[in-house]
Design an enzyme around this catalytic site. Structure first.
Site, PDB file in Angstrom:
ATOM      1  N   ASP A 127      -6.837   3.753   4.023  1.00 54.74           N
ATOM      2  CA  ASP A 127      -6.690   3.725   2.561  1.00 54.74           C
ATOM      3  C   ASP A 127      -7.370   4.942   1.935  1.00 54.74           C
ATOM      4  OD1 ASP A 127      -6.491   1.178   3.788  1.00 54.74           O
ATOM      5  OD2 ASP A 127      -6.827   0.162   1.891  1.00 54.74           O
TER       6      ASP A 127
ATOM      7  N   ASP B 122      -1.852   2.025   0.972  1.00 57.13           N
ATOM      8  CA  ASP B 122      -2.827   1.992  -0.126  1.00 57.13           C
ATOM      9  C   ASP B 122      -3.224   3.400  -0.545  1.00 57.13           C
ATOM     10  OD1 ASP B 122      -2.636  -0.727  -0.083  1.00 57.13           O
ATOM     11  OD2 ASP B 122      -4.776  -1.108   0.177  1.00 57.13           O
TER      12      ASP B 122
ATOM     13  N   ARG C 131      -7.027   1.674  -8.022  1.00 54.85           N
ATOM     14  CA  ARG C 131      -8.487   1.745  -8.007  1.00 54.85           C
ATOM     15  C   ARG C 131      -8.989   3.128  -8.433  1.00 54.85           C
ATOM     16  NH1 ARG C 131     -11.036  -3.251  -7.850  1.00 54.85           N
ATOM     17  NH2 ARG C 131     -10.126  -4.586  -6.251  1.00 54.85           N
TER      18      ARG C 131
ATOM     19  N   HIS D 208      -0.957  -2.398  -1.779  1.00 53.46           N
ATOM     20  CA  HIS D 208      -1.040  -1.837  -3.133  1.00 53.46           C
ATOM     21  C   HIS D 208       0.176  -0.988  -3.501  1.00 53.46           C
ATOM     22  CE1 HIS D 208      -4.951  -2.872  -4.981  1.00 53.46           C
ATOM     23  NE2 HIS D 208      -5.252  -3.187  -3.733  1.00 53.46           N
TER      24      HIS D 208
END
Length: 704
Positions: free
Chosen positions: A448, A477, A481, A510
């Site tokens: 990620d 991902d 965020r 995600h």
């Protein structure tokens, strides 16, 4: 003086033997009655002091006889002993002499008792003696003896239980104190962003005192920080069960529901928080934001078309037309007409005066001219990276990354060109992609990156840019965020356009609408590009492959393995991935599952997918003739973690995740032909002062 001496001697003659004899008897009887009362410090002190004085007097009586003040001291001490001596004597009489000696004297009544029977009766209380005697006279001793012994055993057990309860009360008080100590340590760990450690300490507090709702709610909060929303919901629900009026229990559970995109469930909990704390402005504000989120979701559901009727966003976009002015001002109508006349004259000179052919040439020239003129050029004041023609080059990608590093944006025309070209490449791939690494070559797997663009640049600085000689796999991902997700995705997609075999991309949990709506990517795309890009990215994410196999030995997937045994690689290839991730099934589990230390399978700590043990990993590898599982999906303190006897590696490439976790990042290099993992770790690098989740919806920012 003589009278005082006589009184002192009389007191000494009375009290001395009394103390010397009564204390051993008193202590013994107290021990019989209750072992916990054996430690009687006051009586022991009296006994020891008097014993020492007596020994001293006997040893030095000749000297003491010449001391005139000695009788007075002896009198004062004897008077000090009077009260405890009489209280001890009264205790012995009331609790033993009166109860047992009197019973023994009165046992009889015409019945001949054996010594054993008499001893049993003597242990009965005075109130029970007469009833027992009457019962014996009527039914005989044999039929009564068992009942008497049972009664005695009953009182003995009750005595034991009382002592045990007393000890348990002391232990409970000790456990409560130790639990509070564990909680305080957990709070300190939480403040230091050591959330895993905090969970362990809260767990110890719960084991010592499981009826404290605060411990459960605090552990739920720590689970939320680690994105373990399923566990957070369970702990918060337990806190509510213990104390239905504990507002933080509902608050923590509502936040976890919200993080999972379950807005309606979250709304119910925040409504309850408002009912419990009607005057809390923070609760009112969060409830209002949650209500707005639910209303927006309902509106979007109402206006959305059925899946079967939805058209591709990509097919409605022609990036050639994106720009602020025509391609060239030289194509004016007069010049267009002149070009058409010249073309007609040339046709006449070559072919003669065929009217039909002349008209066809004229129409073709005019339409082609206007078609060419309809193409827009990027405005000259744009100073960023440019794609010359249709091919994405390394020079363009380097310039684009440099612009992103300086917080410049890419022109929408080129962004459309990159995303549409990537869509075309991904669409042709299977759900499970096979990768071949030649002998002597290497291959890098990253986990990620979550919108942390400057850490991505650091990876390239440490390990080189993607190329045919230095290929990468980014394992899902890419976005959310972090607040540089647009820069991340355009960079990775640009490398994919430049050289498809230099970089491979896998889907993570995600890369989905529901996550992007909550965790910032959707808001960032609107801010930096446009609303249409939101739908375009959502469509392209559905084309990302779900897993990769490297050299037929290493299985790479974002999440993990499955709820059933016997899944073959062919089953993964057959998955229809062109959709939003479902909430169950193989595709869901590939994106969401996590390993666990225990064998077998268990519920997911995230609330989606499952947890699987080393035995599950071993069987999957054996069934598919594989050696290793590489997955991502979880932040790790060192950037990676090796589990399941070395058969599974987690790699996470976003250091200091969300600017608060303090973890390292990592990537794995495999060298052919042995393909042994070489793990490289690295720390976070500075980035511009844009906080994580800066583009998330208002509600999520309130919780971060």
């Amino acid at each position: 003086m003589g009278v005082i001496i006589v009184i002192a001697k009389r007191f000494d003659a009375l009290i001395g033997p009394g103390v010397m004899l009564l204390y051993p008897l008193y202590a013994s009887l107290r021990a019989i009655e209750s072992p916990t009362m054996l430690d009687d410090q006051q009586w022991l002190t009296y006994w020891i002091i008097y014993s020492l004085i007596t020994i001293f007097e006997l040893s030095f009586w000749r000297i003491l006889a010449w001391l005139p003040f000695w009788p007075y001291l002896k009198l004062l001490f004897c008077m000090w002993l009077v009260l405890p001596m009489f209280s001890g004597a009264a205790y012995i009489y009331s609790n033993f002499v009166r109860k047992y000696v009197k019973i023994g004297m009165n046992v009889g009544g015409g019945t001949n008792y054996t010594d054993e029977q008499r001893r049993v009766l003597q242990m009965m209380s005075l109130d029970a003696r007469k009833s027992v005697q009457d019962y014996v006279d009527r039914f005989g001793w044999d039929s009564v003896e068992k009942a008497i012994k049972a009664v005695y055993i009953h009182f003995l057990l009750r005595h034991v239980r009382q002592n045990r309860d007393s000890m348990e009360t002391k232990n409970e008080n000790s456990d409560v104190s130790r639990a509070e100590e564990m909680k305080n340590q957990a709070n300190e760990a939480f403040k230091g962003h050591k959330f895993s450690n905090a969970i362990d300490l809260y767990t110890k507090a719960i084991e010592l005192n499981g009826n404290n709702a605060v411990y459960w709610a605090n552990r739920a909060f720590a689970h939320t920080k680690l994105e373990e929303y399923g566990s957070a919901i369970q702990d918060a629900s337990k806190a509510i069960e213990i104390d239905p009026k504990y507002s933080k229990g509902y608050y923590r559970r509502g936040a976890a529901y919200l993080a999972m995109g379950k807005f309606k469930d979250a709304l119910k909990d925040f409504q309850q928080v408002k009912r419990i704390c009607p005057n809390d402005p923070d609760a009112a504000r969060k409830l209002k934001e949650c209500e707005k989120a639910v209303m927006k979701m309902k509106f979007e559901e109402a206006i959305s078309a059925p899946v079967s009727e939805r058209r591709s966003v990509a097919e409605s976009i022609d990036y050639h037309t994106i720009g602020n002015k025509p391609r060239s001002s030289s194509f004016l109508p007069t010049k267009t007409a002149l070009a058409a006349v010249v073309a007609a004259v040339m046709v006449v000179a070559v072919r003669g005066f065929a009217t039909t052919e002349i008209l066809m040439v004229l129409v073709s020239v005019v339409l082609g001219t206007y078609w060419w003129g309809s193409f827009s050029e990027v405005e000259p004041q744009y100073s960023g990276a440019r794609i010359e023609g249709e091919e994405v080059t390394l020079e363009f990608v380097k310039q684009m990354m440099e612009d992103f590093k300086n917080q410049k944006t890419l022109h929408k025309r080129y962004a459309y060109q990159i995303v549409l070209k990537t869509r075309q490449i991904l669409q042709a791939l299977p759900s499970l992609v096979d990768i071949s690494v030649p002998n002597g070559k290497h291959f890098t797997v990253c986990g990620d990156v979550h919108g942390q663009f400057y850490d991505l640049l650091n990876i390239f600085e440490l390990n080189g840019l993607p190329s045919e000689e230095n290929p990468y796999l980014f394992n899902g991902d890419f976005v959310d965020r972090g607040s540089f997700s647009v820069e991340i995705i355009l960079t990775l997609f640009a490398f994919k356009c430049m050289s498809p075999s230099s970089i491979y991309l896998a889907r993570g949990n995600h890369e989905s609408k529901s996550m992007n709506k909550i965790y910032g990517f959707e808001g960032e795309v609107r801010s930096k590009l446009s609303e249409k890009f939101v739908d375009l990215f959502a469509e392209v994410f559905c084309y990302l492959p779900l897993a990769h196999v490297i050299n037929e030995k290493i299985f790479v997937v974002h999440g993990g393995l499955f709820s059933v045994d016997g899944v073959k690689l062919s089953d993964i290839r057959a998955i229809d991935r062109f959709c939003e991730p479902p909430e169950e099934g193989l595709m869901c589990e590939l994106l969401w599952s996590d390993p666990q230390p225990l064998p077998g399978r268990g519920p997911s700590k995230r609330g989606v997918g499952l947890s699987f043990g080393g035995d599950v990993t071993k069987r999957f590898l054996e069934d598919n003739n594989l050696d290793l599982v590489v997955r991502s999906h979880e932040v790790k303190d060192e950037g990676y973690e090796v589990d399941h006897d070395g058969k599974l590696i987690t790699v996470f490439s976003a250091p200091n995740y969300c600017d608060q976790m303090g973890n390292k990042g990592a990537f794995i290099r495999f060298e052919a032909p042995d393909m042994k993992p070489n793990i490289v770790t690295f720390s976070a690098v500075p980035h511009p002062d844009v906080k994580p989740m800066a583009y998330a919806n208002n509600f999520m920012r309130m919780f971060n």
